[in-house]
Design a protein around this motif. Structure first.
Motif, PDB file in Angstrom:
ATOM      1  N   ARG A  39       5.474 -13.305   1.029  1.00 56.53           N
ATOM      2  CA  ARG A  39       4.435 -12.274   1.174  1.00 56.53           C
ATOM      3  C   ARG A  39       4.890 -11.194   2.149  1.00 56.53           C
ATOM      4  O   ARG A  39       5.300 -11.502   3.272  1.00 56.53           O
ATOM      5  N   LEU A  40       4.788  -9.958   1.708  1.00 49.02           N
ATOM      6  CA  LEU A  40       5.153  -8.816   2.543  1.00 49.02           C
ATOM      7  C   LEU A  40       3.917  -7.939   2.758  1.00 49.02           C
ATOM      8  O   LEU A  40       3.054  -7.878   1.889  1.00 49.02           O
ATOM      9  N   PRO A  41       3.863  -7.228   3.873  1.00 55.39           N
ATOM     10  CA  PRO A  41       2.723  -6.318   4.076  1.00 55.39           C
ATOM     11  C   PRO A  41       2.742  -5.165   3.073  1.00 55.39           C
ATOM     12  O   PRO A  41       1.712  -4.549   2.798  1.00 55.39           O
ATOM     13  N   CYS A  42       3.919  -4.884   2.522  1.00 55.59           N
ATOM     14  CA  CYS A  42       4.112  -3.824   1.528  1.00 55.59           C
ATOM     15  C   CYS A  42       5.530  -4.017   1.006  1.00 55.59           C
ATOM     16  O   CYS A  42       6.401  -4.482   1.748  1.00 55.59           O
ATOM     17  N   THR A  43       5.778  -3.672  -0.255  1.00 56.52           N
ATOM     18  CA  THR A  43       7.141  -3.865  -0.769  1.00 56.52           C
ATOM     19  C   THR A  43       8.132  -2.910  -0.096  1.00 56.52           C
ATOM     20  O   THR A  43       9.340  -3.102  -0.209  1.00 56.52           O
ATOM     21  N   GLY A  44       7.611  -1.905   0.602  1.00 57.92           N
ATOM     22  CA  GLY A  44       8.494  -1.021   1.368  1.00 57.92           C
ATOM     23  C   GLY A  44       9.258  -1.801   2.431  1.00 57.92           C
ATOM     24  O   GLY A  44      10.258  -1.334   2.964  1.00 57.92           O
ATOM     25  N   GLY A  70       1.550   5.205  -6.938  1.00 60.20           N
ATOM     26  CA  GLY A  70       0.464   6.074  -6.481  1.00 60.20           C
ATOM     27  C   GLY A  70      -0.636   5.309  -5.755  1.00 60.20           C
ATOM     28  O   GLY A  70      -1.566   5.918  -5.238  1.00 60.20           O
ATOM     29  N   GLU A  71      -0.539   3.981  -5.689  1.00 61.87           N
ATOM     30  CA  GLU A  71      -1.590   3.192  -5.046  1.00 61.87           C
ATOM     31  C   GLU A  71      -1.104   2.350  -3.873  1.00 61.87           C
ATOM     32  O   GLU A  71      -1.820   1.474  -3.391  1.00 61.87           O
ATOM     33  N   CYS A  72       0.121   2.597  -3.427  1.00 60.46           N
ATOM     34  CA  CYS A  72       0.651   1.863  -2.274  1.00 60.46           C
ATOM     35  C   CYS A  72      -0.180   2.207  -1.032  1.00 60.46           C
ATOM     36  O   CYS A  72      -0.450   3.381  -0.781  1.00 60.46           O
ATOM     37  N   HIS A  73      -0.569   1.199  -0.271  1.00 58.31           N
ATOM     38  CA  HIS A  73      -1.376   1.420   0.928  1.00 58.31           C
ATOM     39  C   HIS A  73      -0.578   2.130   2.013  1.00 58.31           C
ATOM     40  O   HIS A  73      -1.150   2.611   2.979  1.00 58.31           O
ATOM     41  N   PHE A  74       0.725   2.152   1.866  1.00 57.77           N
ATOM     42  CA  PHE A  74       1.578   2.847   2.832  1.00 57.77           C
ATOM     43  C   PHE A  74       2.263   4.032   2.148  1.00 57.77           C
ATOM     44  O   PHE A  74       3.372   4.414   2.507  1.00 57.77           O
ATOM     45  N   LEU A  75       1.600   4.547   1.147  1.00 58.87           N
ATOM     46  CA  LEU A  75       1.949   5.768   0.397  1.00 58.87           C
ATOM     47  C   LEU A  75       3.157   5.647  -0.516  1.00 58.87           C
ATOM     48  O   LEU A  75       3.042   5.832  -1.706  1.00 58.87           O
ATOM     49  N   ARG A  76       4.341   5.387   0.074  1.00 63.31           N
ATOM     50  CA  ARG A  76       5.548   5.417  -0.754  1.00 63.31           C
ATOM     51  C   ARG A  76       6.368   4.130  -0.688  1.00 63.31           C
ATOM     52  O   ARG A  76       7.513   4.099  -1.118  1.00 63.31           O
ATOM     53  N   GLY A  77       5.786   3.086  -0.125  1.00 61.24           N
ATOM     54  CA  GLY A  77       6.534   1.833   0.044  1.00 61.24           C
ATOM     55  C   GLY A  77       7.058   1.287  -1.275  1.00 61.24           C
ATOM     56  O   GLY A  77       8.205   0.855  -1.380  1.00 61.24           O
ATOM     57  N   ASN A  78       6.205   1.311  -2.307  1.00 60.77           N
ATOM     58  CA  ASN A  78       6.632   0.754  -3.594  1.00 60.77           C
ATOM     59  C   ASN A  78       7.711   1.618  -4.260  1.00 60.77           C
ATOM     60  O   ASN A  78       8.556   1.104  -4.994  1.00 60.77           O
ATOM     61  N   LYS A  83      13.656   2.013  -5.507  1.00 62.38           N
ATOM     62  CA  LYS A  83      15.007   2.547  -5.277  1.00 62.38           C
ATOM     63  C   LYS A  83      15.930   1.454  -4.746  1.00 62.38           C
ATOM     64  O   LYS A  83      17.102   1.387  -5.109  1.00 62.38           O
ATOM     65  N   ARG A  84      15.402   0.609  -3.868  1.00 62.54           N
ATOM     66  CA  ARG A  84      16.237  -0.471  -3.313  1.00 62.54           C
ATOM     67  C   ARG A  84      16.612  -1.481  -4.389  1.00 62.54           C
ATOM     68  O   ARG A  84      17.745  -1.977  -4.404  1.00 62.54           O
TER      69      ARG A  84
END
Ligand code: FES
Length: 143
Positions: A39-44, A70-78, A83-84
């Protein structure tokens, strides 16, 4: 001889994929037990090193599951995670591992059924590829 059971590591965003996995469990949706969820706080937060380390530690497949674009809670994490994952596909190809062993998915917390489908899809894919130790230059050149 027993059938190959792949080890799959899933890096899941807390807000979507992890919640979807929880929902799948609550709905009693069956899916293969081959997946280990981180579990991650965000995939970013899914650094390329963590993804490579999963393979180094014995995973046959890895997937990253984040919020819908467009729905990432940290804007661009996903988007960064995507890209990673693409970058890690290149690294895997360079070291002779089939890049199909890693994938990025997007889903929402309400998609318990979709989470089960993803696990099923990845398990089937990795079963067809076999253990990661089977990979060689020939296989990666064909992809
Ligand atoms: Fe879910 Fe960023 S908060 S992927």
């Amino acid at each position: 001889m027993s059938e190959f059971e792949p080890k799959i590591v899933a890096f899941c965003c807390n807000f979507c994929a992890f919640a979807a996995a929880d929902l799948a469990g609550a709905m009693r949706i069956q899916y293969p037990a081959n997946v280990r969820i981180i579990r991650l706080p965000c995939t970013g937060k899914a650094d390329a090193l963590y993804l490579m380390k999963a393979f180094e530690d014995g995973a046959d497949g890895v997937f990253v599951a984040g919020c819908m674009e467009g729905e990432c809670h940290f804007l661009r994490g996903n988007l960064r995670a995507k890209k990673r994952v693409d970058y890690v596909k290149k690294l895997l190809r360079e070291v002779g591992i089939n890049p199909q062993r890693i994938e990025m998915f997007n889903l929402s917390s309400a998609m318990g059924g979709r989470f089960a489908e993803i696990v099923e899809e990845m398990t089937q894919r990795i079963k067809e590829l076999g253990p990661v130790s089977n990979d060689g230059c020939k296989e990666t050149l064909e992809t």
